[in-house]
Design a protein around this motif. Structure first.
Motif, PDB file in Angstrom:
ATOM      1  N   ILE A   1      87.041  50.789 141.295  1.00  0.00           N
ATOM      2  CA  ILE A   1      86.065  51.401 140.390  1.00  0.00           C
ATOM      3  C   ILE A   1      84.647  50.930 140.722  1.00  0.00           C
ATOM      4  O   ILE A   1      83.696  51.697 140.694  1.00  0.00           O
ATOM      5  CB  ILE A   1      86.426  51.175 138.899  1.00  0.00           C
ATOM      6  CG1 ILE A   1      85.643  52.124 137.984  1.00  0.00           C
ATOM      7  CG2 ILE A   1      86.221  49.750 138.454  1.00  0.00           C
ATOM      8  CD1 ILE A   1      86.103  53.538 137.995  1.00  0.00           C
ATOM      9  N   VAL A   2      84.504  49.658 141.101  1.00  0.00           N
ATOM     10  CA  VAL A   2      83.184  49.129 141.444  1.00  0.00           C
ATOM     11  C   VAL A   2      82.712  49.650 142.804  1.00  0.00           C
ATOM     12  O   VAL A   2      81.503  49.718 143.060  1.00  0.00           O
ATOM     13  CB  VAL A   2      83.192  47.583 141.393  1.00  0.00           C
ATOM     14  CG1 VAL A   2      81.935  46.987 141.980  1.00  0.00           C
ATOM     15  CG2 VAL A   2      83.347  47.123 139.946  1.00  0.00           C
ATOM     16  N   ALA A   3      83.633  50.073 143.649  1.00  0.00           N
ATOM     17  CA  ALA A   3      83.256  50.634 144.955  1.00  0.00           C
ATOM     18  C   ALA A   3      82.344  51.849 144.795  1.00  0.00           C
ATOM     19  O   ALA A   3      81.632  52.225 145.738  1.00  0.00           O
ATOM     20  CB  ALA A   3      84.502  51.000 145.759  1.00  0.00           C
ATOM     21  N   ASN A   4      82.334  52.449 143.617  1.00  0.00           N
ATOM     22  CA  ASN A   4      81.425  53.566 143.365  1.00  0.00           C
ATOM     23  C   ASN A   4      79.962  53.160 143.480  1.00  0.00           C
ATOM     24  O   ASN A   4      79.122  53.982 143.858  1.00  0.00           O
ATOM     25  CB  ASN A   4      81.697  54.155 141.974  1.00  0.00           C
ATOM     26  CG  ASN A   4      82.849  55.108 141.999  1.00  0.00           C
ATOM     27  OD1 ASN A   4      82.741  56.190 142.550  1.00  0.00           O
ATOM     28  ND2 ASN A   4      83.963  54.697 141.430  1.00  0.00           N
ATOM     29  N   TRP A   5      79.651  51.931 143.150  1.00  0.00           N
ATOM     30  CA  TRP A   5      78.262  51.472 143.230  1.00  0.00           C
ATOM     31  C   TRP A   5      77.742  51.477 144.661  1.00  0.00           C
ATOM     32  O   TRP A   5      76.756  52.160 144.946  1.00  0.00           O
ATOM     33  CB  TRP A   5      78.126  50.093 142.576  1.00  0.00           C
ATOM     34  CG  TRP A   5      77.868  50.196 141.109  1.00  0.00           C
ATOM     35  CD1 TRP A   5      78.797  50.424 140.133  1.00  0.00           C
ATOM     36  CD2 TRP A   5      76.618  50.119 140.457  1.00  0.00           C
ATOM     37  NE1 TRP A   5      78.188  50.473 138.910  1.00  0.00           N
ATOM     38  CE2 TRP A   5      76.845  50.286 139.083  1.00  0.00           C
ATOM     39  CE3 TRP A   5      75.317  49.905 140.904  1.00  0.00           C
ATOM     40  CZ2 TRP A   5      75.820  50.261 138.149  1.00  0.00           C
ATOM     41  CZ3 TRP A   5      74.290  49.876 139.964  1.00  0.00           C
ATOM     42  CH2 TRP A   5      74.546  50.054 138.610  1.00  0.00           C
ATOM     43  N   PRO A   6      78.363  50.718 145.586  1.00  0.00           N
ATOM     44  CA  PRO A   6      77.813  50.741 146.948  1.00  0.00           C
ATOM     45  C   PRO A   6      77.928  52.120 147.596  1.00  0.00           C
ATOM     46  O   PRO A   6      77.035  52.532 148.349  1.00  0.00           O
ATOM     47  CB  PRO A   6      78.633  49.687 147.704  1.00  0.00           C
ATOM     48  CG  PRO A   6      79.830  49.435 146.874  1.00  0.00           C
ATOM     49  CD  PRO A   6      79.457  49.762 145.459  1.00  0.00           C
ATOM     50  N   TYR A   7      79.005  52.847 147.294  1.00  0.00           N
ATOM     51  CA  TYR A   7      79.156  54.194 147.854  1.00  0.00           C
ATOM     52  C   TYR A   7      77.998  55.083 147.402  1.00  0.00           C
ATOM     53  O   TYR A   7      77.400  55.813 148.197  1.00  0.00           O
ATOM     54  CB  TYR A   7      80.502  54.795 147.446  1.00  0.00           C
ATOM     55  CG  TYR A   7      80.668  56.208 147.944  1.00  0.00           C
ATOM     56  CD1 TYR A   7      80.957  56.458 149.279  1.00  0.00           C
ATOM     57  CD2 TYR A   7      80.479  57.295 147.099  1.00  0.00           C
ATOM     58  CE1 TYR A   7      81.067  57.755 149.761  1.00  0.00           C
ATOM     59  CE2 TYR A   7      80.596  58.594 147.560  1.00  0.00           C
ATOM     60  CZ  TYR A   7      80.895  58.823 148.886  1.00  0.00           C
ATOM     61  OH  TYR A   7      80.993  60.099 149.363  1.00  0.00           O
TER      62      TYR A   7
ATOM     63  N   ARG B   1      83.634  59.861 144.688  1.00  0.00           N
ATOM     64  CA  ARG B   1      83.517  59.036 143.464  1.00  0.00           C
ATOM     65  C   ARG B   1      84.645  59.373 142.495  1.00  0.00           C
ATOM     66  O   ARG B   1      85.236  58.483 141.898  1.00  0.00           O
ATOM     67  CB  ARG B   1      82.167  59.273 142.799  1.00  0.00           C
ATOM     68  CG  ARG B   1      81.007  58.809 143.643  1.00  0.00           C
ATOM     69  CD  ARG B   1      79.734  58.968 142.901  1.00  0.00           C
ATOM     70  NE  ARG B   1      79.936  58.280 141.625  1.00  0.00           N
ATOM     71  CZ  ARG B   1      79.025  58.025 140.742  1.00  0.00           C
ATOM     72  NH1 ARG B   1      77.812  58.391 140.954  1.00  0.00           N
ATOM     73  NH2 ARG B   1      79.284  57.411 139.626  1.00  0.00           N
ATOM     74  N   ALA B   2      84.937  60.653 142.362  1.00  0.00           N
ATOM     75  CA  ALA B   2      86.038  61.052 141.480  1.00  0.00           C
ATOM     76  C   ALA B   2      87.358  60.477 141.993  1.00  0.00           C
ATOM     77  O   ALA B   2      88.178  59.984 141.216  1.00  0.00           O
ATOM     78  CB  ALA B   2      86.110  62.573 141.382  1.00  0.00           C
ATOM     79  N   ALA B   3      87.552  60.525 143.298  1.00  0.00           N
ATOM     80  CA  ALA B   3      88.785  59.992 143.891  1.00  0.00           C
ATOM     81  C   ALA B   3      88.891  58.481 143.668  1.00  0.00           C
ATOM     82  O   ALA B   3      89.981  57.970 143.338  1.00  0.00           O
ATOM     83  CB  ALA B   3      88.840  60.311 145.377  1.00  0.00           C
TER      84      ALA B   3
ATOM     85  N   ILE C   1      75.282  58.591 148.594  1.00  0.00           N
ATOM     86  CA  ILE C   1      74.811  59.662 147.713  1.00  0.00           C
ATOM     87  C   ILE C   1      73.307  59.566 147.437  1.00  0.00           C
ATOM     88  O   ILE C   1      72.624  60.589 147.377  1.00  0.00           O
ATOM     89  CB  ILE C   1      75.615  59.686 146.396  1.00  0.00           C
ATOM     90  CG1 ILE C   1      77.091  59.954 146.703  1.00  0.00           C
ATOM     91  CG2 ILE C   1      75.070  60.727 145.437  1.00  0.00           C
ATOM     92  CD1 ILE C   1      78.001  59.941 145.491  1.00  0.00           C
ATOM     93  N   MET C   2      72.799  58.346 147.293  1.00  0.00           N
ATOM     94  CA  MET C   2      71.396  58.175 146.935  1.00  0.00           C
ATOM     95  C   MET C   2      70.427  58.841 147.922  1.00  0.00           C
ATOM     96  O   MET C   2      69.449  59.459 147.477  1.00  0.00           O
ATOM     97  CB  MET C   2      71.067  56.695 146.766  1.00  0.00           C
ATOM     98  CG  MET C   2      69.846  56.467 145.905  1.00  0.00           C
ATOM     99  SD  MET C   2      69.963  57.221 144.266  1.00  0.00           S
ATOM    100  CE  MET C   2      70.844  55.965 143.390  1.00  0.00           C
ATOM    101  N   PRO C   3      70.658  58.793 149.235  1.00  0.00           N
ATOM    102  CA  PRO C   3      69.725  59.509 150.131  1.00  0.00           C
ATOM    103  C   PRO C   3      69.665  61.020 149.844  1.00  0.00           C
ATOM    104  O   PRO C   3      68.583  61.620 149.903  1.00  0.00           O
ATOM    105  CB  PRO C   3      70.287  59.222 151.527  1.00  0.00           C
ATOM    106  CG  PRO C   3      71.030  57.930 151.379  1.00  0.00           C
ATOM    107  CD  PRO C   3      71.617  57.979 149.989  1.00  0.00           C
TER     108      PRO C   3
END
Length: 142
Positions: A81-87, A125-127, A92-94
């Motif tokens: 669940i925390v892997a969403n942050w660095p991902y 992220r959903a996955a 996604i952020m760019p």
């Protein structure tokens, strides 16, 4: 109890992420380019403000459940669940920054293409959220 909170947080995160992929994204893609970008910008901001803390809470609850029980599944779910942050920050952020820089009046095929790319990235992220939910459920039943 912390494990159950982790499960709830991951399930809420996953539900929100899946809603975006299944309902919101297809509906917004029916809009013209300007309206599409106008809708995406505030929806993204609100979604980020909701999902980011939920992912963090799920990770904290999962880590505490692991610390309390020693059951490695809680730690695995927390990592997922925390892997969403660095991902999000790295992948996604760019795309988000490029979209935010486009004035909706200047929206066109490029902004539409970026929003479609954003959705593909968001599906990861959903996955991750769904995987965390399943791992937390497995830990709960163990």
């Amino acid at each position: 109890m912390m494990g159950q909170f982790a499960l709830i947080a991951a399930a809420i995160f996953s539900g929100a992420a899946l809603y975006i992929i299944v309902a919101e994204q297809p509906a917004r893609l029916e809009l013209n380019d300007e309206s599409l970008l106008r809708q995406w910008k505030p929806a993204y901001k609100r979604g980020f403000a909701m999902q980011a803390p939920i992912a963090l809470l799920g990770g904290v609850f999962g880590a505490v459940a692991w610390w309390q029980t020693g059951q490695w599944l809680w730690l695995l779910g927390a990592a997922l669940i925390v892997a969403n942050w660095p991902y999000t920050l790295l992948k996604i952020m760019p795309v988000n920054e490029r979209l935010m820089a486009i004035d909706p009046i200047e929206a066109g095929p490029e902004s539409r293409k970026l929003i479609k790319s954003w959705a593909r990235l968001h599906s990861v992220r959903a996955a991750l959220g769904c995987a965390a939910t399943l791992v937390f459920l497995w830990a709960s039943l163990s």
